[in-house]
Structure formats: C-alpha cells, structure tokens
Scaffold this motif. Structure first.
Motif, PDB file in Angstrom:
ATOM      1  N   LEU A 339     -10.937   8.865   2.829  1.00  0.00           N
ATOM      2  CA  LEU A 339      -9.589   8.329   2.656  1.00  0.00           C
ATOM      3  C   LEU A 339      -9.251   7.221   3.649  1.00  0.00           C
ATOM      4  O   LEU A 339      -8.332   6.430   3.408  1.00  0.00           O
ATOM      5  CB  LEU A 339      -8.565   9.463   2.771  1.00  0.00           C
ATOM      6  N   ASP A 340      -9.970   7.141   4.752  1.00  0.00           N
ATOM      7  CA  ASP A 340      -9.640   6.111   5.735  1.00  0.00           C
ATOM      8  C   ASP A 340      -9.849   4.702   5.193  1.00  0.00           C
ATOM      9  O   ASP A 340      -9.228   3.745   5.669  1.00  0.00           O
ATOM     10  CB  ASP A 340     -10.466   6.302   7.008  1.00  0.00           C
ATOM     11  N   ILE A 341     -10.704   4.541   4.172  1.00  0.00           N
ATOM     12  CA  ILE A 341     -10.987   3.194   3.682  1.00  0.00           C
ATOM     13  C   ILE A 341      -9.761   2.536   3.053  1.00  0.00           C
ATOM     14  O   ILE A 341      -9.658   1.308   3.023  1.00  0.00           O
ATOM     15  CB  ILE A 341     -12.158   3.192   2.682  1.00  0.00           C
ATOM     16  N   TYR A 342      -8.804   3.331   2.590  1.00  0.00           N
ATOM     17  CA  TYR A 342      -7.584   2.747   2.026  1.00  0.00           C
ATOM     18  C   TYR A 342      -6.801   2.030   3.122  1.00  0.00           C
ATOM     19  O   TYR A 342      -6.254   0.946   2.907  1.00  0.00           O
ATOM     20  CB  TYR A 342      -6.736   3.829   1.362  1.00  0.00           C
ATOM     21  N   GLY A 343      -6.734   2.636   4.289  1.00  0.00           N
ATOM     22  CA  GLY A 343      -6.037   1.993   5.397  1.00  0.00           C
ATOM     23  C   GLY A 343      -6.725   0.731   5.844  1.00  0.00           C
ATOM     24  O   GLY A 343      -6.078  -0.296   6.107  1.00  0.00           O
ATOM     25  N   GLU A 344      -8.052   0.796   5.933  1.00  0.00           N
ATOM     26  CA  GLU A 344      -8.786  -0.385   6.371  1.00  0.00           C
ATOM     27  C   GLU A 344      -8.661  -1.523   5.366  1.00  0.00           C
ATOM     28  O   GLU A 344      -8.542  -2.692   5.743  1.00  0.00           O
ATOM     29  CB  GLU A 344     -10.245  -0.009   6.618  1.00  0.00           C
ATOM     30  N   LEU A 345      -8.682  -1.192   4.097  1.00  0.00           N
ATOM     31  CA  LEU A 345      -8.562  -2.219   3.067  1.00  0.00           C
ATOM     32  C   LEU A 345      -7.168  -2.846   3.067  1.00  0.00           C
ATOM     33  O   LEU A 345      -7.026  -4.083   3.010  1.00  0.00           O
ATOM     34  CB  LEU A 345      -8.872  -1.618   1.698  1.00  0.00           C
ATOM     35  N   LEU A 346      -6.118  -2.024   3.149  1.00  0.00           N
ATOM     36  CA  LEU A 346      -4.746  -2.566   3.172  1.00  0.00           C
ATOM     37  C   LEU A 346      -4.503  -3.391   4.426  1.00  0.00           C
ATOM     38  O   LEU A 346      -3.801  -4.415   4.395  1.00  0.00           O
ATOM     39  CB  LEU A 346      -3.735  -1.436   3.065  1.00  0.00           C
ATOM     40  N   ASP A 347      -5.104  -2.969   5.537  1.00  0.00           N
ATOM     41  CA  ASP A 347      -4.964  -3.749   6.764  1.00  0.00           C
ATOM     42  C   ASP A 347      -5.649  -5.106   6.622  1.00  0.00           C
ATOM     43  O   ASP A 347      -5.127  -6.133   7.060  1.00  0.00           O
ATOM     44  CB  ASP A 347      -5.557  -2.986   7.946  1.00  0.00           C
ATOM     45  N   ALA A 348      -6.817  -5.105   5.985  1.00  0.00           N
ATOM     46  CA  ALA A 348      -7.534  -6.362   5.784  1.00  0.00           C
ATOM     47  C   ALA A 348      -6.719  -7.332   4.942  1.00  0.00           C
ATOM     48  O   ALA A 348      -6.677  -8.542   5.212  1.00  0.00           O
ATOM     49  CB  ALA A 348      -8.886  -6.091   5.119  1.00  0.00           C
ATOM     50  N   MET A 349      -6.053  -6.811   3.927  1.00  0.00           N
ATOM     51  CA  MET A 349      -5.254  -7.681   3.079  1.00  0.00           C
ATOM     52  C   MET A 349      -4.059  -8.275   3.841  1.00  0.00           C
ATOM     53  O   MET A 349      -3.701  -9.437   3.660  1.00  0.00           O
ATOM     54  CB  MET A 349      -4.760  -6.900   1.861  1.00  0.00           C
ATOM     55  N   LEU A 350      -3.453  -7.472   4.713  1.00  0.00           N
ATOM     56  CA  LEU A 350      -2.355  -7.998   5.522  1.00  0.00           C
ATOM     57  C   LEU A 350      -2.862  -9.073   6.474  1.00  0.00           C
ATOM     58  O   LEU A 350      -2.218 -10.117   6.652  1.00  0.00           O
ATOM     59  CB  LEU A 350      -1.692  -6.861   6.309  1.00  0.00           C
ATOM     60  N   GLN A 351      -4.005  -8.845   7.073  1.00  0.00           N
ATOM     61  CA  GLN A 351      -4.574  -9.867   7.964  1.00  0.00           C
ATOM     62  C   GLN A 351      -4.781 -11.173   7.228  1.00  0.00           C
ATOM     63  O   GLN A 351      -4.500 -12.258   7.744  1.00  0.00           O
ATOM     64  CB  GLN A 351      -5.909  -9.375   8.524  1.00  0.00           C
ATOM     65  N   SER A 352      -5.303 -11.058   6.015  1.00  0.00           N
ATOM     66  CA  SER A 352      -5.559 -12.261   5.234  1.00  0.00           C
ATOM     67  C   SER A 352      -4.267 -13.015   4.944  1.00  0.00           C
ATOM     68  O   SER A 352      -4.212 -14.244   5.049  1.00  0.00           O
ATOM     69  CB  SER A 352      -6.270 -11.878   3.931  1.00  0.00           C
ATOM     70  N   ARG A 353      -3.210 -12.283   4.588  1.00  0.00           N
ATOM     71  CA  ARG A 353      -1.925 -12.944   4.324  1.00  0.00           C
ATOM     72  C   ARG A 353      -1.389 -13.636   5.577  1.00  0.00           C
ATOM     73  O   ARG A 353      -0.858 -14.740   5.526  1.00  0.00           O
ATOM     74  CB  ARG A 353      -0.901 -11.925   3.833  1.00  0.00           C
ATOM     75  N   GLN A 354      -1.519 -12.963   6.700  1.00  0.00           N
ATOM     76  CA  GLN A 354      -1.016 -13.549   7.938  1.00  0.00           C
ATOM     77  C   GLN A 354      -1.790 -14.809   8.309  1.00  0.00           C
ATOM     78  O   GLN A 354      -1.227 -15.755   8.859  1.00  0.00           O
ATOM     79  CB  GLN A 354      -1.097 -12.516   9.060  1.00  0.00           C
TER      80      GLN A 354
END
Length: 606
Positions: A339-354
């Motif tokens: 389940l941790d991969i959901y957090g890592e993936l959502l964090d990656a998407m936020l980084q990309s937007r920033q």
C-alpha cells in the motif's frame, strides 16, 4: 570476484559489469531484463564472459572512468610494460554494441582474449561461424557479431586470441547484438564510438545544476541513474543485475532488473533538483502509463516498457554468486499488495506539478481513481516496502504512506485548483493518522513499531519525519530514532530490521545493512540539527563506494563487502538526496546547522 571489483558501463537500454581483471561477466541483451549472454557473475566463465587481459602476471591494476563519463579505463602494469583497456557501450537508438579497445602505453605486453558466448543465462551454446571476416554466434532468436582487429580462433567452445602490443599499438573489438532472423549490422569504427560515447556523457553532465559539496559523488550517482534508464520509455530499473545475494551463500536473491513504483518520488525529486527535467518528464510519463488501468491491479513493479506479467523462475543450472542459490529471474513481488506505493506515486505527481507548473487532466483522473481504491483498502494488511514473503500485516510504514497519498492529493487540489472530494480526503487523512498514532506506537517505549501490535523496529520508520507525517521534534519520532541507533545499527550502519528476532519475513535470517536506510538516518540527523553527525555518517557511506564510485544495495560490515544487487538505484538515489540536504544546511559557528522544515514532498531538500 567481489562486487567492488566491478564497474558499470551502459547504453541507457542495458548495462554490463566489467571486472578489475578485464572480464565482462554480466550482460543482458538487448534490454536490461533480457536473458544474459554473459552470466559468469552468477556462475563460472563457462556460463559466459569476455576477457581481455595481459597473458603474463599483472603487477598493478588501476582503473577510472574518463572525467564526467561512463567510459571505463583499466590500466594493467606487467614486468614488460603497461597497457590500457577502454570499455564502453555507446548510447543507441538501434543496435546494442559493446566496444573494447586495448592500447600499448609502454614496453611490449602479450595479451589474451577469451570470448565465451552463452545465451539464456549460460544455458545455450551458440553456433559460431566466420562470415565476411567477422565472427557470428547464433542460437534461437539471438545473434552476436564480433568485429576484431585481431585474428581469433576457436578452442573448447571458446573464441580466443593471443597477441602482443607494443607502445603506440592498439587493437579494437566490437560486439553487437541483433535478431537472428535479420542481417548483422554493419561494422562501426570502434575508436569513433568511444569518442562519441565520451562526448555524450560529458554533454549530459554539463546539464547538472548541483554545485554543492560532494559534487563528484553526486554526479557519479546521477550518471548511474541515467545508465539505469531505459531510454525508449523513460523507465528506470532498480539495478542491472539479478540474484546478487543480500547474504553471501543465502537465499535472499532477487531480480531487480525492473521498474519499481516506489522509486518514483525519489527519482523524480532528484532529477528535478539536479536540473534533468527531460528525464523527469520521461519517467513521469512511464509512471502514468504503468499506473493507468484498474486501481485494484496497480503493481509494485513493471517491466521497462510497462509490462505487467513478470513471473518468477529459477535458473537451476547456475550455481549462484559465491554459491548463493537460487538464481531467480522475474520477481514474485509483482503479485504482492504494497500500500505504500500509492503514497509514493501521489507524492511524485505533486512534485511534478510543482516543478512544471502545469497539470494534465489524464494524470489527475488516474490519481483520483487510485485514491478511491485506497480509501476503501488502506486498512488492509499488506507486504509493505520490504516485500516480505511471510504473512501480510498492518505495517506502520504502509499506513503512513497511505496518509501521504491523501495529504498530497489535498495539496494538489488546493494549490492547483483541481476538483476532488477534498473534505473526504481530509477525513481519511485524519483517520489514518489517528490509527497510526494509536496502533503503530509501542506505549511502553514510546516509539513507532514495524507493524500494529508488534514490538519490532523497522528502519522505514525513519521516513516518518521525512514525509511530513510528524516533525522531528515529536517525542515518538525522537524515541524511534534513538532506538534505531541502539538496536538496528551495526558498525555504524543501519539494518532494515532485525531478521533474527521479532520480524518474521518468511525467509531465513541474515542480511547486510541496507544502505538507503543509513542515508535516511543521516537525513533525520540533519533535520534535528545534528549536522556534524549527519556529515559523519554520510562520509562513512561514501567510503563504502568502490574505486569508481558505485554502491550495491547493502553492506556486510563483518565481511567488509558490498552485497545485494549492484549498482543499486535506491542507494544512489538516497546518496544524492542526502547530499542535497547537507548542501542546504546553514552552518553555524560550531558546525551546527539549523533544523530544517518538515519535508514535503517526500525528498524535498532542507
């Protein structure tokens, strides 16, 4: 041969390991996850290798990469002279090539070439013939063609050559793979290919924006990450090898030639910070393509093109690295729930937007679907970050990363005006935090534990302040760091968890210290303002690199050796992040830095 005795060369689609003795002992063609044609790394020379070395005793060996490149030079000094062996794999759009050139620098040195081609991880002996002055090796779908300045001959299923080089003389060799049903590619100028490869890497390094301390280590690690990138899709493999053991002689031997979603946030952050936006965008595209589809079928890992079927099998004919069996190809973790991969993936998407300042509707729709699934399943037990092969449990780290997933979605919606059920996400985030703080903390010791109701520690808990779940000043975080120092440190390095005691992972106990965990501890020190300790630990970790700056997954301090797959992207990612963190610290008069704000996203530098 110790792992430290190997160097990496690659063409951003596959990679080879070259020993200090001048032997290419590992190479998969045409992709990272293809079957190896040289597999001596996991067996013996009869399982495939390509050796070029002096035919007389070597007094001294020295090697290095040419500055800011992945072109390897190995110098051999004998009683009669000195020769230089140059190895590289030119970055390519089509035919994969391995180029080797040996040059006489002083005196007169007799040389020996031994080429043992064995397709399918050392299992298949090809049919070899000479055609047009070049040597062709063919079996099934695979073919290799050798172009050589030196005449070769066959001996005992091996291609050999004996020659002598005097000062100023050189001999060049190229080995190219092609599908056996097609014609062999034309011979290329090996010396020009070496020059072109050097120019490619130097041009790439010039784009690096990091200008802080430890720059050489940072640049080398970034080059490793670039070398582990499958250029056609942007996917980045965890390592170019399989089944290098976490414990010498043990069974903790896994295939890492695939792309893990867990690496997403770590990788994107490092690429953006270092100025490699093109690579970051390419990897982000790979992430979205891989994650698209049924959220219930989101996988932990994928093939380099996003393949989902990665069955695990064993190569029973290979004895394994120093007898470490079984040798595995494929990875059964593909079927695990982590389940941790959901957090890592959502964090990656936020980084990309920033970093990009823009948003794709497709990406946000994918994220919302994933969050819907996570909202229903975050309470489920799983195998978590370490991919245990025992029973599923309520791992604390998995729950924390579920919190991260909702936290990053809320931030994305609020900062970029994206539509979504933010109120529901806030409720989920609060509920997860409450669950972790009640069930993930040992009330007697006041620290976080590996899984709900257990007493075991886990180094993944060092991530809690780094992802912004709680500040470093929180008493539970401080207690966790202190107990990790006391119970999980061996010879100054951090174990993932104690495999010999309360952390049953379904496997026999024993492994080395996990290097990324030690970097995480250094990050925690820096955030606590313990900058001198952070630097000391960081420099201790740098000292574990081999002579050309490479790190494996783990380090066996008792044996004084690197262990696990090599080189390991996770270790080099952690190195780069910690270097950025230390570079961002503002030192005081006594070397004490100011504690940093809590990280958000996961690996934002201090």
């Amino acid at each position: 041969m110790r792992l430290e005795d190997y160097a990496l060369i690659g063409d951003t689609q596959t990679a080879a390991l070259v020993s200090r003795e001048g032997s290419v002992d590992w190479l998969c063609l045409p992709r990272f996850d293809s079957a190896a044609c040289f597999a001596a790394l996991l067996g013996t020379p009869k399982h495939g290798r390509w050796l070029i070395t002096p035919a007389e005793p070597v007094r001294r060996t020295h090697r290095r990469y040419l500055p800011d490149s992945l072109v390897l030079e190995t110098y051999f000094e004998t009683e009669n002279g000195i020769v230089r062996l140059v190895d590289c794999m030119p970055p390519r759009d089509g035919t994969p090539e391995l180029v080797r050139r040996v040059e006489g620098l002083r005196g007169r040195v007799p040389m020996r070439l031994e080429l043992v081609i064995r397709f399918d991880y050392g299992n298949i002996v090809p049919w070899v013939r000479s055609e047009g002055g070049r040597l062709h090796a063919i079996a099934g779908p695979d073919a290799l063609v050798l172009t050589s300045d030196i005449e070769t001959r066959g001996e005992n299923m091996t291609t050999v050559a004996d020659f002598t080089l005097s000062e100023g003389q050189n001999a060049c060799f190229t080995l190219a793979w092609f599908p056996s049903h097609r014609k062999a590619p034309p011979a290329l100028d090996g010396s020009q290919s070496i020059r072109d490869t050097e120019l490619f890497w130097r041009g790439w390094v010039k784009r690096c924006k990091y200008d802080g301390p430890y720059r050489d280590a940072v640049v080398r690690s970034l080059m490793v990450l670039k070398a582990l990138t499958y250029a056609p899709t942007g996917g980045i493999v965890a390592a170019p090898t399989t089944s290098l053991p976490e414990q010498l002689g043990g069974v903790r031997n896994w295939d890492y030639r695939f792309c893990w979603l867990r690496d997403a946030a770590f990788t994107l952050n490092n690429l953006y910070l270092a100025g490699y936006r093109e690579e970051a965008r390419s990897f982000r595209g790979w992430l979205l393509r891989a994650a698209a589809g049924d959220p219930a079928k989101l996988q932990v890992l994928y093939g380099v093109s996003g393949e989902r079927r990665i069955p695990e099998a064993q190569c029973l004919w290979l004895p394994g690295y120093e007898g470490s069996r079984p040798v595995r190809v494929g990875n059964a973790a593909v079927d695990q729930l982590q389940l941790d991969i959901y957090g890592e993936l959502l964090d990656a998407m936020l980084q990309s937007r920033q970093a990009e300042g823009c948003e794709e509707d497709f990406a946000w729709r994918v994220e919302r679907v994933l969050l819907d699934f996570l909202g229903e399943h975050w309470r489920d037990p799983d195998e978590s970050i370490w991919e245990v092969r025992g029973e599923r449990r309520d791992f604390t780290y998995s729950k924390v990363m579920a919190w991260v997933a909702f936290d990053r979605a809320i931030r994305s919606a609020e900062k970029f005006g994206l539509e979504g059920p933010v109120r529901t996400w806030r409720e989920k985030r609060a509920r997860i935090m409450q669950e972790v703080l009640v069930r993930g903390v040992d009330p007697a010791r006041g620290c976080f534990v590996q899984s709900f109701g257990s007493e075991a520690l886990d180094a993944s808990l060092l991530r809690i302040p780094l992802v912004g779940f709680l500040p470093c000043g929180d008493s539970r975080v401080q207690a966790t760091i202190q107990l990790v120092e006391r119970e999980l440190m061996r010879d100054g390095l951090v174990l993932r968890y104690a495999t010999q005691s309360k952390s049953d992972d379904g496997l026999p106990p024993g492994e080395g210290a996990f290097l990324a965990c030690s970097f995480w501890l250094a990050d925690c020190y820096a955030r606590q303002g313990r900058v001198d300790q952070a630097r000391e630990l960081f420099e201790r970790l740098l000292s574990l690199r081999n002579d050309v700056g490479l790190l494996a997954e783990e380090y066996d301090s008792r044996a004084g050796r690197q262990v696990g797959n090599f080189p390991q992207a996770f270790s080099h990612l952690a190195l780069v992040n910690t270097a950025f963190n230390l570079a961002g610290m503002r030192a005081g008069s006594r070397g004490e830095g100011r504690p940093a704000r809590d990280a958000s996203p996961i690996l934002q530098p201090l």
